[in-house]
Scaffold this motif. Structure first.
Motif, PDB file in Angstrom:
ATOM      1  N   TYR A  59       3.515-159.795 -70.420  1.00 34.85           N
ATOM      2  CA  TYR A  59       2.700-158.584 -70.252  1.00 34.85           C
ATOM      3  C   TYR A  59       3.558-157.327 -70.416  1.00 34.85           C
ATOM      4  N   LYS A  60       4.732-157.334 -69.793  1.00 34.59           N
ATOM      5  CA  LYS A  60       5.625-156.174 -69.889  1.00 34.59           C
ATOM      6  C   LYS A  60       6.078-155.935 -71.327  1.00 34.59           C
ATOM      7  N   LYS A  61       6.311-157.019 -72.068  1.00 33.56           N
ATOM      8  CA  LYS A  61       6.680-156.870 -73.486  1.00 33.56           C
ATOM      9  C   LYS A  61       5.545-156.202 -74.259  1.00 33.56           C
ATOM     10  N   MET A  62       4.337-156.651 -74.013  1.00 35.60           N
ATOM     11  CA  MET A  62       3.182-156.097 -74.718  1.00 35.60           C
ATOM     12  C   MET A  62       2.999-154.611 -74.389  1.00 35.60           C
ATOM     13  N   VAL A  63       3.140-154.279 -73.118  1.00 40.47           N
ATOM     14  CA  VAL A  63       2.983-152.882 -72.703  1.00 40.47           C
ATOM     15  C   VAL A  63       4.093-152.022 -73.296  1.00 40.47           C
ATOM     16  N   GLN A  64       5.310-152.534 -73.316  1.00 35.67           N
ATOM     17  CA  GLN A  64       6.433-151.785 -73.891  1.00 35.67           C
ATOM     18  C   GLN A  64       6.191-151.511 -75.372  1.00 35.67           C
ATOM     19  N   GLU A  65       5.718-152.530 -76.090  1.00 33.44           N
ATOM     20  CA  GLU A  65       5.417-152.364 -77.511  1.00 33.44           C
ATOM     21  C   GLU A  65       4.318-151.316 -77.701  1.00 33.44           C
ATOM     22  N   TYR A  66       3.304-151.365 -76.850  1.00 31.47           N
ATOM     23  CA  TYR A  66       2.200-150.398 -76.909  1.00 31.47           C
ATOM     24  C   TYR A  66       2.722-148.979 -76.706  1.00 31.47           C
ATOM     25  N   GLN A  67       3.536-148.800 -75.678  1.00 30.41           N
ATOM     26  CA  GLN A  67       4.067-147.471 -75.366  1.00 30.41           C
ATOM     27  C   GLN A  67       4.972-146.943 -76.478  1.00 30.41           C
ATOM     28  N   THR A  68       5.763-147.826 -77.059  1.00 31.00           N
ATOM     29  CA  THR A  68       6.660-147.426 -78.153  1.00 31.00           C
ATOM     30  C   THR A  68       5.852-146.950 -79.353  1.00 31.00           C
ATOM     31  N   LYS A  69       4.840-147.719 -79.743  1.00 30.39           N
ATOM     32  CA  LYS A  69       3.997-147.323 -80.880  1.00 30.39           C
ATOM     33  C   LYS A  69       3.242-146.040 -80.576  1.00 30.39           C
ATOM     34  N   LEU A  70       2.726-145.938 -79.353  1.00 30.58           N
ATOM     35  CA  LEU A  70       1.980-144.737 -78.974  1.00 30.58           C
ATOM     36  C   LEU A  70       2.861-143.493 -79.091  1.00 30.58           C
ATOM     37  N   MET A  92      -4.308-148.741 -81.893  1.00 32.61           N
ATOM     38  CA  MET A  92      -3.914-148.616 -80.490  1.00 32.61           C
ATOM     39  C   MET A  92      -5.027-149.124 -79.561  1.00 32.61           C
ATOM     40  N   GLN A  93      -6.277-148.837 -79.917  1.00 34.84           N
ATOM     41  CA  GLN A  93      -7.402-149.340 -79.119  1.00 34.84           C
ATOM     42  C   GLN A  93      -7.433-150.867 -79.142  1.00 34.84           C
ATOM     43  N   ASP A  94      -7.222-151.430 -80.340  1.00 33.69           N
ATOM     44  CA  ASP A  94      -7.205-152.895 -80.461  1.00 33.69           C
ATOM     45  C   ASP A  94      -6.054-153.500 -79.654  1.00 33.69           C
ATOM     46  N   MET A  95      -4.925-152.857 -79.727  1.00 33.03           N
ATOM     47  CA  MET A  95      -3.761-153.335 -78.986  1.00 33.03           C
ATOM     48  C   MET A  95      -4.014-153.252 -77.475  1.00 33.03           C
ATOM     49  N   GLY A  96      -4.622-152.173 -77.043  1.00 36.11           N
ATOM     50  CA  GLY A  96      -4.967-152.029 -75.623  1.00 36.11           C
ATOM     51  C   GLY A  96      -5.957-153.104 -75.181  1.00 36.11           C
ATOM     52  N   ALA A  97      -6.921-153.408 -76.052  1.00 34.93           N
ATOM     53  CA  ALA A  97      -7.897-154.457 -75.742  1.00 34.93           C
ATOM     54  C   ALA A  97      -7.211-155.824 -75.651  1.00 34.93           C
ATOM     55  N   ARG A  98      -6.238-156.091 -76.556  1.00 34.84           N
ATOM     56  CA  ARG A  98      -5.495-157.365 -76.503  1.00 34.84           C
ATOM     57  C   ARG A  98      -4.696-157.480 -75.206  1.00 34.84           C
ATOM     58  N   ILE A  99      -4.090-156.367 -74.801  1.00 34.66           N
ATOM     59  CA  ILE A  99      -3.326-156.374 -73.549  1.00 34.66           C
ATOM     60  C   ILE A  99      -4.259-156.657 -72.369  1.00 34.66           C
ATOM     61  N   GLN A 100      -5.410-156.014 -72.349  1.00 36.04           N
ATOM     62  CA  GLN A 100      -6.383-156.231 -71.271  1.00 36.04           C
ATOM     63  C   GLN A 100      -6.875-157.677 -71.265  1.00 36.04           C
ATOM     64  N   LYS A 101      -7.142-158.204 -72.449  1.00 37.63           N
ATOM     65  CA  LYS A 101      -7.615-159.595 -72.552  1.00 37.63           C
ATOM     66  C   LYS A 101      -6.528-160.557 -72.075  1.00 37.63           C
ATOM     67  N   PHE A 102      -5.277-160.285 -72.453  1.00 39.13           N
ATOM     68  CA  PHE A 102      -4.164-161.116 -71.992  1.00 39.13           C
ATOM     69  C   PHE A 102      -4.077-161.096 -70.473  1.00 39.13           C
ATOM     70  N   GLN A 103      -4.201-159.916 -69.902  1.00 40.48           N
ATOM     71  CA  GLN A 103      -4.123-159.775 -68.447  1.00 40.48           C
ATOM     72  C   GLN A 103      -5.262-160.548 -67.772  1.00 40.48           C
ATOM     73  N   ASP A 104      -6.464-160.432 -68.310  1.00 42.63           N
ATOM     74  CA  ASP A 104      -7.610-161.154 -67.754  1.00 42.63           C
ATOM     75  C   ASP A 104      -7.421-162.666 -67.853  1.00 42.63           C
ATOM     76  N   ASN A 105      -6.980-163.136 -69.024  1.00 45.01           N
ATOM     77  CA  ASN A 105      -6.755-164.570 -69.223  1.00 45.01           C
ATOM     78  C   ASN A 105      -5.643-165.091 -68.318  1.00 45.01           C
ATOM     79  N   ALA A 106      -4.591-164.295 -68.162  1.00 41.79           N
ATOM     80  CA  ALA A 106      -3.483-164.703 -67.297  1.00 41.79           C
ATOM     81  C   ALA A 106      -3.947-164.806 -65.842  1.00 41.79           C
ATOM     82  N   SER A 107      -4.739-163.844 -65.401  1.00 40.98           N
ATOM     83  CA  SER A 107      -5.256-163.881 -64.022  1.00 40.98           C
ATOM     84  C   SER A 107      -6.115-165.120 -63.803  1.00 40.98           C
ATOM     85  N   LYS A 108      -6.981-165.408 -64.769  1.00 39.15           N
ATOM     86  CA  LYS A 108      -7.842-166.587 -64.652  1.00 39.15           C
ATOM     87  C   LYS A 108      -7.012-167.866 -64.673  1.00 39.15           C
ATOM     88  N   ALA A 109      -6.022-167.920 -65.554  1.00 36.78           N
ATOM     89  CA  ALA A 109      -5.158-169.104 -65.636  1.00 36.78           C
ATOM     90  C   ALA A 109      -4.397-169.314 -64.328  1.00 36.78           C
TER      91      ALA A 109
END
Length: 168
Positions: A59-70, A92-109
């Motif tokens: 998750y932190k890697k994904m957020v870091q990549e998002y922030q760098t691109k932003l 950026m919207q798509d990337m944010g949605a992927r991060i949110q989906k990853f977070q949701d899937n990780a929580s459920k897992a």
């Protein structure tokens, strides 16, 4: 004379009820405390924590990549055209949605894994509670955990009689 019969009947019913209640054995156990003290539960919690740490790193890697691109896109936004900015905005919207989906899937897992690991431990504890209670002749076991309820009910269940009385 009629009042005396009524009084005697009430007295007999009261004494009979008190005798029946005195025969009932009730015990209690703090299930939460039992689970907290369980070595198997501690091992299960350690497994879940390790899995959570793995998800956190990703998750932190994904957020870091998002922030760098932003930051890059914001810096370049004045020098590129509207079409590029619009494409980047959508990216950026798509990337944010992927991060949110990853977070949701990780929580459920994580939740599913915790349930998978805890279920057999809880079943084993429940079986032990039943065995001990029955060996001691206890008919009702209450969970003394805050908000707990009945764990074992070997005494008479009044549900059928009450439903009949109510007409359903």
């Amino acid at each position: 004379m009629k009042q005396l019969k009524t009084l005697i009947t009430a007295l007999v019913l009261f004494v009979g009820t008190q005798f029946a209640v005195a025969q009932t054995k009730v015990g209690h156990i703090n299930v939460q405390e039992l689970m907290t003290a369980s070595p198997a539960m501690k091992a299960a919690e350690a497994q879940v924590k390790k899995l959570q740490e793995t998800y956190d790193v990703e998750y932190k890697k994904m957020v870091q990549e998002y922030q760098t691109k932003l930051a890059q896109y914001e810096k370049e936004s004045a020098t590129v055209g509207d079409a590029v900015n619009q494409t980047r905005s959508q990216e950026m919207q798509d990337m944010g949605a992927r991060i949110q989906k990853f977070q949701d899937n990780a929580s459920k897992a994580l939740q599913d894994k915790a349930i998978e690991l805890q279920k057999p431990i809880m079943e084993k504890a429940q079986a032990a509670i039943h065995k001990v209670a029955r060996a001691k002749g206890i008919q009702y076991v209450l969970d003394s955990t805050l908000g707990g309820g009945v764990i074992l009910a070997d005494g008479p269940d009044l549900m059928a009689d009450v439903k009949k009385e109510l007409g359903f």
